[in-house]
Write an enzyme that holds these catalytic residues in place. Structure first.
Site, PDB file in Angstrom:
ATOM      1  N   ASP A   1      45.079  43.262  29.628  1.00  0.00           N
ATOM      2  CA  ASP A   1      43.840  42.482  29.768  1.00  0.00           C
ATOM      3  C   ASP A   1      42.753  43.286  29.073  1.00  0.00           C
ATOM      4  O   ASP A   1      42.849  44.509  28.998  1.00  0.00           O
ATOM      5  CB  ASP A   1      43.477  42.276  31.248  1.00  0.00           C
TER       6      ASP A   1
ATOM      7  N   ASN B   1      34.870  35.983  39.108  1.00  0.00           N
ATOM      8  CA  ASN B   1      36.331  36.168  39.218  1.00  0.00           C
ATOM      9  C   ASN B   1      36.777  36.260  40.676  1.00  0.00           C
ATOM     10  O   ASN B   1      37.915  35.970  41.010  1.00  0.00           O
ATOM     11  CB  ASN B   1      36.781  37.475  38.547  1.00  0.00           C
TER      12      ASN B   1
ATOM     13  N   GLN C   1      36.355  34.771  43.404  1.00  0.00           N
ATOM     14  CA  GLN C   1      36.738  33.596  44.209  1.00  0.00           C
ATOM     15  C   GLN C   1      38.260  33.449  44.239  1.00  0.00           C
ATOM     16  O   GLN C   1      38.811  32.775  45.090  1.00  0.00           O
ATOM     17  CB  GLN C   1      36.023  32.372  43.592  1.00  0.00           C
ATOM     18  N   ARG C   2      38.967  34.087  43.321  1.00  0.00           N
ATOM     19  CA  ARG C   2      40.434  33.927  43.280  1.00  0.00           C
ATOM     20  C   ARG C   2      41.195  35.186  42.829  1.00  0.00           C
ATOM     21  O   ARG C   2      42.386  35.296  43.103  1.00  0.00           O
ATOM     22  CB  ARG C   2      40.809  32.766  42.339  1.00  0.00           C
TER      23      ARG C   2
ATOM     24  N   ASP D   1      45.366  32.715  30.297  1.00  0.00           N
ATOM     25  CA  ASP D   1      44.510  31.579  30.624  1.00  0.00           C
ATOM     26  C   ASP D   1      44.246  30.685  29.408  1.00  0.00           C
ATOM     27  O   ASP D   1      43.275  29.960  29.387  1.00  0.00           O
ATOM     28  CB  ASP D   1      43.179  32.073  31.204  1.00  0.00           C
TER      29      ASP D   1
ATOM     30  N   CYS E   1      40.063  26.414  32.876  1.00  0.00           N
ATOM     31  CA  CYS E   1      39.538  26.635  34.230  1.00  0.00           C
ATOM     32  C   CYS E   1      38.055  27.001  34.200  1.00  0.00           C
ATOM     33  O   CYS E   1      37.308  26.656  35.106  1.00  0.00           O
ATOM     34  CB  CYS E   1      40.336  27.718  34.946  1.00  0.00           C
TER      35      CYS E   1
ATOM     36  N   CYS F   1      25.277  22.181  27.923  1.00  0.00           N
ATOM     37  CA  CYS F   1      26.212  22.054  29.050  1.00  0.00           C
ATOM     38  C   CYS F   1      26.078  23.331  29.869  1.00  0.00           C
ATOM     39  O   CYS F   1      25.017  23.933  29.902  1.00  0.00           O
ATOM     40  CB  CYS F   1      27.640  21.819  28.557  1.00  0.00           C
TER      41      CYS F   1
END
Lengths: 384, 90
Positions: free
Chosen positions: A63, A71, A73-74, A131, A189, A342
């Site tokens: 990585d 990050n 949250q999971r 991802d 995601c 956005c």
């Protein structure tokens, strides 16, 4: 010759040693095994934690990112105390805390066609926890070309997929997905979101398959794809067959070495939002703030989803979600100056391409989106 | 009437519905029925020439229609069709 276990290790792994299918020999096999985990994010977190806890002797982590607030949250291998630290370092610290008897190798670099062969060379098994599509095709082709099993997992919102692609014994990823979807059709995601626990479920299943492969027990998900939906709490299995015309794993393959996967997929090999349309079509948030101060008429076009307005919005902006833009162009005036935005600039970049192809010329893409606006112009807005 | 299961990424185009009852004697007819009910799905399943996009995987029960007779695969009452999306999140 399998390595032996110390008294401490025998105590640590006693719950494994009690299972006849694992036993002392199985635990020694785990100690002798080497697994490369691509990505230490949502999927990589549970994979790396459980493989470390199980006593897989050598675990490689790839990585190049640092731990970010969004990050946590999971990505349960990281924590508030490792914010801003390299993910591979953060993950290694946690794994060695869980199990100091293993070796954790870290590769703080993007996984690309240039380094993939070298990085993966010494590992028996590869776990795909990436991802993005380019790295998934790269991981697949690497595994096919080097004859290593690829334990695949993928997630989006409430859906997950798991399989073991081992081209020596069954189909590969390309047999199921010969081509990636066109850029922009499948949201990532970072754009579409993901239920925090979903990578926990899917990553744990990947770790399970990896352990089974190392131990040589049970039925691996070779030639089968598991489809999980958290909302329906459904687990569906479908059969996968080897594609006799597969470009990489058929007897006469077209792909015989690693290729340029970003070009193949038409998207970058990461899931960061950094939409840009190109020279002259972007506007920065500070430029926008200056233009708004001049008082000249400017249409702000928000292409996010309606539920995102609750989080943050710009006064006076017109909302047309990206998915509806093509059918609602008549609501816009191409003679007006317009700035499209956005969350972070990815969707608005796509919206701008659509507007340009429809003949609009007085349009700009807000670089960094409303998050950049919140960061640099109006700190009263949250960043999400 | 067969049922067709819609994965999360495509539910935005089916009003959130996860299982759609479709009619037709073949997989092709059933898909046609689906995009007639939900026209917004069409560009996600078919390309400009009207053929199924190569990354769209449709399974009848446990088997890929590519391993059966493709869009001409017969569909009977109580059959279950599964659309499998390409997702890349991790």
């Amino acid at each position: 010759m399998l390595p032996g276990l110390s008294h401490e290790e025998i105590l640590r792994y006693s719950r494994h040693l009690l299972i006849p299918e694992v036993g002392l020999e199985g635990q020694r096999r785990l100690k002798a095994a080497s697994v490369l985990v691509i990505g230490t994010g949502g999927l990589g977190s549970p994979v790396a934690l459980y493989l470390a806890a199980a006593g897989v002797g050598r675990i490689g982590l790839v990585d190049y990112d640092v731990v970010d607030y969004s990050n946590l949250q999971r990505q349960v291998i990281h924590g508030s105390s490792t914010l801003g630290i390299l993910k591979v370092e953060s993950a290694r610290n946690r794994m060695l805390d869980l199990n100091p008897d293993i070796q954790v190798d870290v590769y703080n670099e993007p996984f690309t066609s240039y380094n993939a062969m070298q990085v993966a060379r010494d590992y028996d098994l590869i776990i795909d926890g990436t991802d993005n599509f380019p790295t998934r095709y790269l991981t697949n082709d690497l595994c096919v070309l080097t004859g290593k099993p690829n334990v695949y997992g993928s997630i989006f919102r409430f859906d997950g997929q798991v399989s073991v692609f081992d081209a020596r014994r069954g189909p590969c990823y390309r047999c199921l997905f010969p081509e990636p979807p066109p850029p922009g059709l499948v949201p990532s995601c970072a754009e579409g979101g993901v239920l925090g626990v979903l990578p926990g479920t899917i990553g744990t299943l990947q770790a399970t398959e990896a352990l089974k492969l190392i131990l040589g027990i049970g039925d691996p998900l070779i030639g089968k794809l598991l489809l999980y939906n958290a909302l329906d709490m459904s687990f569906d299995f479908v059969n996968l067959r080897k594609n006799p015309n597969c470009k990489v794993c058929s007897p006469e393959p077209e792909v015989t070495e690693l290729i340029d996967y970003e070009a193949f997929c038409g998207v970058p090999g990461h899931d960061h939002e950094e939409g840009t349309v190109g020279e002259g079509w972007d506007i920065t948030v500070t430029e926008l703030a200056e233009r708004m101060q001049t008082g000249n008429h400017l249409r702000l076009l928000d292409v996010r989803e309606p539920h995102e307005l609750e989080i943050s919005h710009l006064e006076g902006a017109t909302l047309i979600p990206l998915g509806q833009l093509a059918s609602r162009l008549s609501e816009l005036d191409s003679a007006e100056d317009m700035v499209v935005f956005c969350k972070a600039g990815t969707r608005s970049a796509r919206a701008l391409e659509l507007l340009l192809s429809a003949g609009f010329r007085k349009v700009k893409n807000l670089k960094g989106g409303i998050n950049a606006w919140a960061k640099e112009v109006d700190p009263s807005l949250p960043i999400y | 009437m067969a049922t067709l299961r819609i994965p999360t990424p495509l539910r935005a185009y089916t009003g959130g519905n996860n299982e759609i009852t479709v009619s037709g004697n073949t997989v092709g007819d059933a898909l046609n029925d689906l995009v007639t009910i939900y026209p917004a799905l069409r560009p996600h399943l078919y390309n400009g020439e009207g053929s199924l996009r190569p990354f769209v995987n449709l399974f009848l029960g446990e088997n890929n229609i590519k391993d059966l007779q493709g869009l001409a695969t017969p569909v009977s009452e109580n059959d279950r069709l599964l659309l499998i999306p390409s997702i890349a999140g991790g």
